[in-house]
Design an enzyme around this catalytic site. Structure first.
Site, PDB file in Angstrom:
ATOM      1  N   LYS A 200      42.921  36.892  32.946  1.00  0.00           N
ATOM      2  CA  LYS A 200      43.540  38.225  32.951  1.00  0.00           C
ATOM      3  C   LYS A 200      43.757  38.692  34.388  1.00  0.00           C
ATOM      4  O   LYS A 200      44.811  39.175  34.744  1.00  0.00           O
ATOM      5  CB  LYS A 200      42.653  39.203  32.181  1.00  0.00           C
ATOM      6  CG  LYS A 200      43.200  40.605  32.160  1.00  0.00           C
ATOM      7  CD  LYS A 200      42.352  41.539  31.314  1.00  0.00           C
ATOM      8  CE  LYS A 200      42.840  42.972  31.504  1.00  0.00           C
ATOM      9  NZ  LYS A 200      42.087  43.936  30.727  1.00  0.00           N
ATOM     10  N   GLU A 206      35.210  31.069  38.503  1.00  0.00           N
ATOM     11  CA  GLU A 206      35.101  29.862  37.689  1.00  0.00           C
ATOM     12  C   GLU A 206      36.482  29.277  37.399  1.00  0.00           C
ATOM     13  O   GLU A 206      36.729  28.081  37.561  1.00  0.00           O
ATOM     14  CB  GLU A 206      34.432  30.186  36.338  1.00  0.00           C
ATOM     15  CG  GLU A 206      32.961  30.527  36.404  1.00  0.00           C
ATOM     16  CD  GLU A 206      32.699  32.014  36.628  1.00  0.00           C
ATOM     17  OE1 GLU A 206      33.585  32.724  37.157  1.00  0.00           O
ATOM     18  OE2 GLU A 206      31.591  32.446  36.270  1.00  0.00           O
ATOM     19  N   GLY A 261      39.746  41.642  28.028  1.00  0.00           N
ATOM     20  CA  GLY A 261      39.544  40.182  28.050  1.00  0.00           C
ATOM     21  C   GLY A 261      38.985  39.653  26.735  1.00  0.00           C
ATOM     22  O   GLY A 261      39.483  38.675  26.167  1.00  0.00           O
ATOM     23  N   ARG A 262      37.941  40.306  26.222  1.00  0.00           N
ATOM     24  CA  ARG A 262      37.292  39.794  25.003  1.00  0.00           C
ATOM     25  C   ARG A 262      38.082  40.106  23.742  1.00  0.00           C
ATOM     26  O   ARG A 262      37.697  39.719  22.645  1.00  0.00           O
ATOM     27  CB  ARG A 262      35.853  40.312  24.922  1.00  0.00           C
ATOM     28  CG  ARG A 262      35.710  41.805  25.088  1.00  0.00           C
ATOM     29  CD  ARG A 262      34.262  42.199  25.347  1.00  0.00           C
ATOM     30  NE  ARG A 262      34.118  43.612  25.657  1.00  0.00           N
ATOM     31  CZ  ARG A 262      34.242  44.139  26.875  1.00  0.00           C
ATOM     32  NH1 ARG A 262      34.522  43.352  27.896  1.00  0.00           N
ATOM     33  NH2 ARG A 262      34.079  45.421  27.079  1.00  0.00           N
ATOM     34  N   GLU A 347      29.159  42.428  25.297  1.00  0.00           N
ATOM     35  CA  GLU A 347      29.844  42.922  26.498  1.00  0.00           C
ATOM     36  C   GLU A 347      30.481  44.289  26.205  1.00  0.00           C
ATOM     37  O   GLU A 347      30.688  45.097  27.105  1.00  0.00           O
ATOM     38  CB  GLU A 347      30.903  41.913  26.971  1.00  0.00           C
ATOM     39  CG  GLU A 347      31.214  42.032  28.460  1.00  0.00           C
ATOM     40  CD  GLU A 347      32.141  40.963  29.007  1.00  0.00           C
ATOM     41  OE1 GLU A 347      33.325  40.978  28.644  1.00  0.00           O
ATOM     42  OE2 GLU A 347      31.702  40.115  29.807  1.00  0.00           O
ATOM     43  N   HIS A 378      16.834  24.820   9.225  1.00  0.00           N
ATOM     44  CA  HIS A 378      15.861  23.836   9.696  1.00  0.00           C
ATOM     45  C   HIS A 378      15.502  24.088  11.150  1.00  0.00           C
ATOM     46  O   HIS A 378      14.982  23.205  11.836  1.00  0.00           O
ATOM     47  CB  HIS A 378      16.436  22.422   9.509  1.00  0.00           C
ATOM     48  CG  HIS A 378      16.805  22.164   8.076  1.00  0.00           C
ATOM     49  ND1 HIS A 378      15.885  21.769   7.131  1.00  0.00           N
ATOM     50  CD2 HIS A 378      17.981  22.305   7.422  1.00  0.00           C
ATOM     51  CE1 HIS A 378      16.487  21.655   5.953  1.00  0.00           C
ATOM     52  NE2 HIS A 378      17.765  21.986   6.106  1.00  0.00           N
ATOM     53  N   LYS A 506      28.378  39.043  40.321  1.00  0.00           N
ATOM     54  CA  LYS A 506      29.516  38.372  40.966  1.00  0.00           C
ATOM     55  C   LYS A 506      29.488  38.641  42.473  1.00  0.00           C
ATOM     56  O   LYS A 506      29.680  37.744  43.283  1.00  0.00           O
ATOM     57  CB  LYS A 506      30.840  38.892  40.392  1.00  0.00           C
ATOM     58  CG  LYS A 506      31.135  38.437  38.973  1.00  0.00           C
ATOM     59  CD  LYS A 506      32.517  38.921  38.556  1.00  0.00           C
ATOM     60  CE  LYS A 506      32.735  38.792  37.055  1.00  0.00           C
ATOM     61  NZ  LYS A 506      33.988  39.371  36.602  1.00  0.00           N
TER      62      LYS A 506
HETATM   63  O1  F6P Z   1      32.536  38.242  32.463  1.00  0.00           O
HETATM   64  C1  F6P Z   1      33.337  39.295  32.826  1.00  0.00           C
HETATM   65  C2  F6P Z   1      34.782  39.067  32.493  1.00  0.00           C
HETATM   66  O2  F6P Z   1      35.492  40.040  33.205  1.00  0.00           O
HETATM   67  C3  F6P Z   1      35.094  39.147  30.991  1.00  0.00           C
HETATM   68  O3  F6P Z   1      35.193  40.432  30.542  1.00  0.00           O
HETATM   69  C4  F6P Z   1      36.352  38.375  30.934  1.00  0.00           C
HETATM   70  O4  F6P Z   1      36.660  37.995  29.619  1.00  0.00           O
HETATM   71  C5  F6P Z   1      36.023  37.217  31.836  1.00  0.00           C
HETATM   72  O5  F6P Z   1      35.274  37.803  32.881  1.00  0.00           O
HETATM   73  C6  F6P Z   1      37.199  36.455  32.373  1.00  0.00           C
HETATM   74  O6  F6P Z   1      38.061  37.262  33.127  1.00  0.00           O
HETATM   75  P1  F6P Z   1      39.520  36.809  33.503  1.00  0.00           P
HETATM   76  O7  F6P Z   1      40.278  36.586  32.253  1.00  0.00           O
HETATM   77  O8  F6P Z   1      40.071  37.911  34.321  1.00  0.00           O
HETATM   78  O9  F6P Z   1      39.419  35.522  34.285  1.00  0.00           O
END
Ligand code: F6P
Length: 540
Positions: A200, A206, A261-262, A347, A378, A506
């Protein structure tokens, strides 16, 4: 708003009254209990009769929703009001399911043109017309993203494996741990692999690191910068950053700041889902979400599936002191659903200040955990049945399997029902002693073992059932939980659509990374962190 606004005297009295009897006794008192305390929407049926609930308590709970103006606030969300008050954003993932029918024509056009581009690409993949730079058909899609840009798409692509419209392989790379990308790339042929960079913000560490690694690998394999145009797509609100990364403009899919995002798997972040199941089934998936939206907006609270689940969650957190909530999916297709829902719920509702900024003095969002039955039986069900914690459960199961084998589905279904029944009924010491005496055990031994074998029962659960898992059903299921979370956030008076808590880590990681890389920096780390930085350096 204070604890007393939620923990009303009326609800406290209902709790005391109801817990005076066993849940099972409520069924004996009312032969219509299942009909009375179940509700349906489209292909989903929710049975919530195995809870400490009756008509009066439910009405008192729905009063909580009324008192917080849930209906008006729901409409404000659908209308596009700025309900995310810390980021000044509207919350409109629902518009992605109805094509922005209630929004201004410009926004609706953007939603629909983006969806058409997704469907066209999915159609090309389905018919084998999506080709790489050497003219070979794409056979592998790698989604690079994390959090909402990974969990939802990964879950849905896996859950809908039965509906995949081509033999394309889907891989999801999310972790900054280099093991993740390192294990994915050797499985890919650069001539036939499509990378989708989903972010987003297009600033997420990452995702950018994994995207760089994928790009470097691709260029090393092909030696052809031009070939990137056939193999890299990006989905983002930050199209300039995606273009700077080297993605051609024609390969950029927009999303908008009004999609959290979620909550974004309905947008182009769900491109991998559309590519996996094809255009027709992707539309059915959106339709399922839309059907739940209509149910949520139109159904009186007393029969409203997301509202009832929300109220029961509040009931358990704030009156029964439940610290957590288990999600047990008796559908192997949903093995990634608990992980997906953890982000969606925790979240969103893991907050301790209200909209106004005042602290809450009541419990908010539950700790969600779970897995797939029968495997979980189990593993951790022992704690559910005989442990000291009070853990309400959501069971999810289909009447039919997507992949039937002999009569295994019947066993799966019966195990699911048996677990909810066992949680509710338990097993009394008296009946165990009687059974053991009849088997010839001594009085002492029977009494001793009965102490250990006794199952207290009275553990509440919901059961969600559907005929068979389809894209439509999955769409309904996801939207159900989205709205449950929203309704709870309104009752708790918290903003479900920001996530400031994840920011601090972060920021700190940037400073620590610099120190791990050898930069001096200020000597301001705590002793623990400094010791661990030293350990890393000594072990390179
Ligand atoms: O973990 C925080 C967060 O901002 C989430 O809300 C989001 O889904 C994720 O990081 C990834 O963010 P982006 O889509 O901006 O890479």
């Amino acid at each position: 708003m204070s604890r007393n606004t939620i923990q009303t005297d009326s609800l406290k009295a209902h709790k005391t009254r109801l817990t005076d009897t066993a849940i099972a006794a409520l069924f004996q008192a009312d032969p219509e209990r299942f009909q009375r305390f179940s509700t349906s929407c489209g292909e989903l049926l929710l049975d919530y009769s195995k809870n400490y609930i009756d008509e009066q308590a439910l009405v008192a709970l729905t009063d909580l929703a009324q008192a917080q103006s849930l209906r008006d606030k729901t409409e404000a969300m659908f209308r596009g009001d700025i309900i995310n008050n810390t980021e000044q954003r509207a919350v409109l993932h629902t518009a992605l399911r109805n094509g922005g029918a209630e929004l201004d024509p410009e926004t609706a056009a953007l939603i629909n043109s983006t969806r058409q581009r997704m469907l066209a690409l999915a159609g090309d993949l389905e018919t084998g017309n999506l080709k790489g730079y050497t003219g070979k058909t794409i056979d592998t899609v790698v989604n690079i993203g994390v959090g909402g840009s990974d969990l939802g798409p990964a879950m849905a692509v896996d859950a809908l494996a039965k509906y995949h419209s081509s033999k394309t392989r889907f891989l999801f790379v999310s972790n900054i741990d280099p093991v993740h990308i390192s294990r994915a790339l050797p499985q890919c042929n650069p001539e036939t692999t499509l990378f989708i960079i989903c972010s987003k913000t297009f600033t997420t560490l990452e995702t950018l690191a994994n995207a760089q690694a994928a790009r470097a690998w691709f260029l090393q394999q092909t030696g052809d910068e031009q070939a990137i145009a056939k193999h890299f797509l990006a989905v983002s609100t930050n199209l300039a950053a995606a273009a700077d990364f080297g993605i051609p403009e024609s390969n950029l899919f927009p999303m908008w700041d009004w999609v959290g995002g979620r909550y974004s798997l309905w947008s182009a972040i769900g491109l991998s889902i559309a590519l996996a199941i094809g255009p027709e089934q992707f539309e059915a998936f959106l339709e399922g979400g839309k059907a739940m939206d209509e149910h949520f907006r139109q159904t009186p609270f007393r029969h409203n599936m997301p509202v009832i689940m929300a109220l029961l969650g509040v009931w358990h957190s704030d009156f029964f002191n439940a610290q957590s909530q288990a999600l047990l999916c008796y559908d192997q297709n949903l093995s990634l659903f608990p992980a997906y829902l953890q982000q969606l719920d925790m979240e969103s509702n893991g907050k301790s200040v209200r909209f106004s900024g005042d602290s809450v003095d009541y419990a908010t969002g539950a700790i969600l955990w779970g897995g797939v039955g029968t495997n979980t039986q189990h593993s951790f069900h022992q704690l559910l049945h005989q442990g000291t914690h009070f853990v309400p459960v959501d069971f999810i199961v289909g009447a039919q399997s997507t992949d039937p084998v002999a009569d295994q589905q019947m066993s799966l279904y019966s195990n699911c029902l048996a677990q909810s029944q066992a949680l509710m009924q338990g097993r009394s010491e008296a009946s165990l002693i009687e059974e053991m005496l009849a088997q010839g055990k001594s009085k002492e031994e029977a009494a001793f073992l009965a102490r250990h074998r006794h199952v207290p029962g009275n553990k509440p659960s919901n059961t969600l059932v559907y005929p068979v898992l389809t894209p439509y059903v999955l769409g309904q299921l996801i939207a159900l939980y989205e709205h449950k979370i929203f309704a709870q956030s309104i009752i708790w008076d918290i903003n479900a659509f920001d996530q400031w808590g994840v920011e601090l880590g972060k920021q700190l990681s940037k400073k620590i990374t610099a120190k791990l890389a050898g930069e001096q920096g200020a000597a301001d780390e705590d002793g623990s962190t400094q010791g661990l930085i030293d350990f890393f350096k000594q072990n390179q």
